[in-house]
Motif scaffolding. Structure first.
Motif, PDB file in Angstrom:
ATOM      1  N   CYS A  91      -6.345  -2.474   0.481  1.00  0.00           N
ATOM      2  CA  CYS A  91      -5.506  -2.477   1.673  1.00  0.00           C
ATOM      3  C   CYS A  91      -6.411  -2.660   2.882  1.00  0.00           C
ATOM      4  O   CYS A  91      -7.275  -1.838   3.145  1.00  0.00           O
ATOM      5  CB  CYS A  91      -4.734  -1.167   1.795  1.00  0.00           C
ATOM      6  N   CYS A 116      -6.017   0.405   5.321  1.00  0.00           N
ATOM      7  CA  CYS A 116      -6.554   1.715   4.911  1.00  0.00           C
ATOM      8  C   CYS A 116      -8.033   1.631   4.528  1.00  0.00           C
ATOM      9  O   CYS A 116      -8.704   2.652   4.443  1.00  0.00           O
ATOM     10  CB  CYS A 116      -5.763   2.278   3.743  1.00  0.00           C
ATOM     11  N   CYS A 152       0.833  -1.196   0.000  1.00  0.00           N
ATOM     12  CA  CYS A 152       0.000   0.000   0.000  1.00  0.00           C
ATOM     13  C   CYS A 152       0.876   1.256   0.000  1.00  0.00           C
ATOM     14  O   CYS A 152       1.789   1.377   0.802  1.00  0.00           O
ATOM     15  CB  CYS A 152      -0.883  -0.017   1.240  1.00  0.00           C
TER      16      CYS A 152
HETATM   17 ZN    ZN Z   1      -2.779   0.928   3.451  1.00  0.00          ZN
END
Ligand code: ZN
Length: 651
Positions: free
Chosen positions: A264, A267, A244
């Motif tokens: 991800c 995230c 990421c």
């Molecule tokens: Zn991430």
């Protein structure tokens, strides 16, 4: 696969390049692509006509001719439009060639032969499949935020499926859906219905940003070779993207190779509620006993089962795989405490970790160790065992189950070599002011060993930042891992100071090289692996790897937040009803455990269990220990049950 950004950039070039040009000749080389009454019919309506404009809607491209005839191209998975000189050699997969009056050709080629080309006469598009079902174009300036949100709300499915549903919005495909969701920080696995108005708002803004940036990038790269697809600028949906860009975490890829979903986990977090499916126990009871043991997440059980299945089927040990699993487990654990994996040794339990320290440090007769008198025994016996060397163990008072820095200060002197304390007390849930204690120890050159059993996995904690020398923690409680998994984390100075009491074949450098096992001149590992001695229970660590991965995916800060907001109403209730709360209600001193005094604690725990609420009784108190996947409703149930039990008394 061409999506609206790709096609829009192609449309812009074509519109400038070919509008106004006459079509001199039509050649259909792969008939399957051209869906028309007959090829003769197609040629008759197209040859000799002039191109007026090139348009697009969703993932359809329109070439409008001067008599209201429109060539409609649906490129599906792999279709491409090419603009080139008519002398250029056609690709094998070319389906259609339109020769223009300026010596160039517009060609359509398709490696998969899945795309379709239609002819719409007199502006009548009614016969073209899928076209009439399209939702509004996702790039259309008429699509307002309100319109977007209203559209979204008509569809129920995981959000990625909604975004790529052409009936909802036209033009977004697999790649751009991943980019938009990454930009918005929303997991592709979340159901649309679970998204808040703020989430949808963020999604809309993210979509605009992704389109704006992507259009600029594609335009800049495209040139005249409009058949080449550009994806190099994409953040997650790029072939070589493995980590990421935002957090450095490894990207997750699910689904088949032709239609992967890339995201991800850190995230783009899932909702906490969605993790309840990892814990089948939630269907049967209210489990608030994580201070004793956690239920094993589904994925961890699967990892363990996979290990045993492979062992049953193949028999042999896959040592390389297993060593790799251990390496990954060390790394994941180190990430959980923001530490250095080279200073982390895998062990079997907290006791092992603390014994490595107690036996490894050079402690002598006359030295003393300071420990709280109500510490969990795992953090007492390893030190008492040093008495045989003449080491004095000073047990300091812990009124109310609280270990205070001032009490420790009074107990230490010149000969104090180590202070051993739990970050979170098992019976009260009291969270030590560890920074203050570390300051005190460092000033006097005293080692600080922390029993992290009730902290690891429940509390965002960084031993390095706090100045901890040794942090021992096992997996079965808040780390949601199998019994028999644990780790010891050392400061650089702490690791250097430990003289391992045990040494084995895995303590030495190069031990994973089975070609040279009998070279006995090897030095010890220069990292914490020298404390690991021999073979570890691989299956358990496969489980731990999956569990810690889950915790990292949820995020330790989020876990801590969830825990506090779950126990806030419980503490308020206990205070209101005059229960004696152990430990502290001060936020900074709170942990995963809320403990309150109860004369018949074991009996009350049994009665609550009959109501399907599981918690534990310890040292004259009831101990409530929810984890991140518990819900406010479950806490309400507990409060209601406590109320009823208080009213009815023991039956
Ligand atoms: Zn991430």
């Amino acid at each position: 696969m061409p999506e609206l950004v790709d096609l829009e950039a192609v449309r812009e070039v074509l519109d400038i390049e070919v509008a106004g040009r006459g079509i001199e000749h039509v050649s259909i080389t792969h008939p399957i692509a051209v869906r028309c009454r007959s090829h003769q019919f197609f040629r008759e309506h197209v040859e000799g006509r002039r191109i007026e404009a090139v348009g697009r809607r969703g993932k359809f491209l329109f070439i409008s001719l001067d008599d209201r005839t429109v060539i409609v191209i649906n490129p599906m998975l792999a279709g491409r439009v090419q603009l080139c000189a008519k002398t250029a050699r056609p690709r094998k997969s070319t389906c259609l060639q339109l020769t223009l009056d300026d010596g160039r050709e517009v060609r359509y080629f398709d490696e998969r032969q899945m795309g379709k080309i239609y002819l719409a006469l007199d502006g009548d598009f009614s016969d073209i499949p899928q076209l009439n079902d399209l939702g509004p174009d996702a790039l259309s300036p008429d699509l307002t935020k309100e319109g977007f949100i209203a559209r979204m709300k008509r569809f129920r499915a995981p959000i990625k499926s909604v975004l790529t549903n052409q009936r909802c919005l036209a033009g977004i495909g697999n790649a751009y859906a991943d980019e938009i969701l990454f930009e918005a920080g929303i997991s592709p696995l979340r159901r649309r219905a679970s998204l808040s108005p703020e989430d949808l708002d963020r999604l809309y803004e993210a979509m605009l940003r992704v389109f704006r940036t992507a259009l600029e990038e594609v335009r800049r790269r495209l040139g005249r070779d409009i058949h080449i697809e550009h994806r190099e600028f994409m953040k997650v949906h790029r072939r070589d993207a493995t980590t990421c860009q935002r957090c450095g975490n490894r990207l997750t890829v699910i689904g088949g190779r032709s239609r992967p979903t890339v995201f991800c986990r850190r995230c783009q977090p899932r909702s906490l509620a969605s993790y309840r499916s990892e814990f089948p126990i939630t269907e049967r009871c209210i489990y608030l006993n994580h201070a004793s043991t956690s239920p094993l997440p589904k994925r961890s059980l699967e990892a363990i089962n996979a290990f045993f299945s492979s062992r049953q089927e193949s028999g042999e040990q896959r040592d390389d795989q297993h060593f790799n699993a251990l390496r990954e487990t060390r790394s994941l654990l180190a990430r959980l405490i923001e530490g250095d994996h080279r200073r982390l040794a895998l062990t079997f339990n907290t006791s092992t970790g603390l014994n490595i320290v107690a036996q490894g440090l050079d402690l002598r007769g006359g030295d003393n160790v300071v420990v709280g008198e109500r510490e969990f025994p795992a953090n007492v016996y390893p030190w008492l065992h040093l008495r045989r060397k003449g080491v004095e163990v000073r047990l300091v008072p812990m009124p109310g189950g609280r270990l205070e820095v001032d009490t420790i200060r009074e107990a230490i002197d010149r000969r104090t070599r180590i202070v051993a304390a739990s970050l979170v007390q098992f019976s009260s849930g009291y969270r030590l002011d560890v920074a203050a204690l570390a300051g005190l120890c460092h000033d006097q050159d005293i080692w600080l060993a922390i029993d992290g059993m009730q902290a690891g996995g429940a509390i965002a904690f960084e031993p390095d930042r706090e100045g901890i020398d040794f942090f021992a923690c096992a997996g079965a409680k808040w780390l949601m891992s199998p019994q028999g998994t644990a780790f010891l984390y050392c400061s650089a100075a702490g690791l250097a100071a430990i003289e391992p009491a045990y040494i084995g074949w895995l303590s030495v450098a190069g031990s994973e090289d089975f070609e040279h096992l009998l070279d006995f001149t090897r030095p010890l590992h220069d990292d914490a692996r020298r404390l690991e001695v021999g073979s570890l229970p691989y299956h358990d660590f496969y489980g731990m790897r999956a569990s810690v991965d889950l915790l990292l995916e949820v995020g330790i800060e989020r876990i801590e937040e969830a825990r506090l907001s779950l126990t806030d109403p419980l503490i308020a209730y206990l205070e209101r009803r005059g229960f004696g709360i152990r430990g502290s209600t001060e936020r900074a001193r709170r942990s995963g455990i809320v403990a309150f005094e109860q004369t018949d604690a074991p009996d009350l725990a049994r009665r609550l269990a009959r109501r399907g609420i599981y918690l534990s009784a310890r040292e004259g108190a009831i101990r409530v220990a929810p984890h991140f996947y518990n819900t406010p409703v479950e806490i309400e149930h507990l409060i209601a049950a406590l109320d009823e039990e208080a009213r009815d008394g023991p039956s």
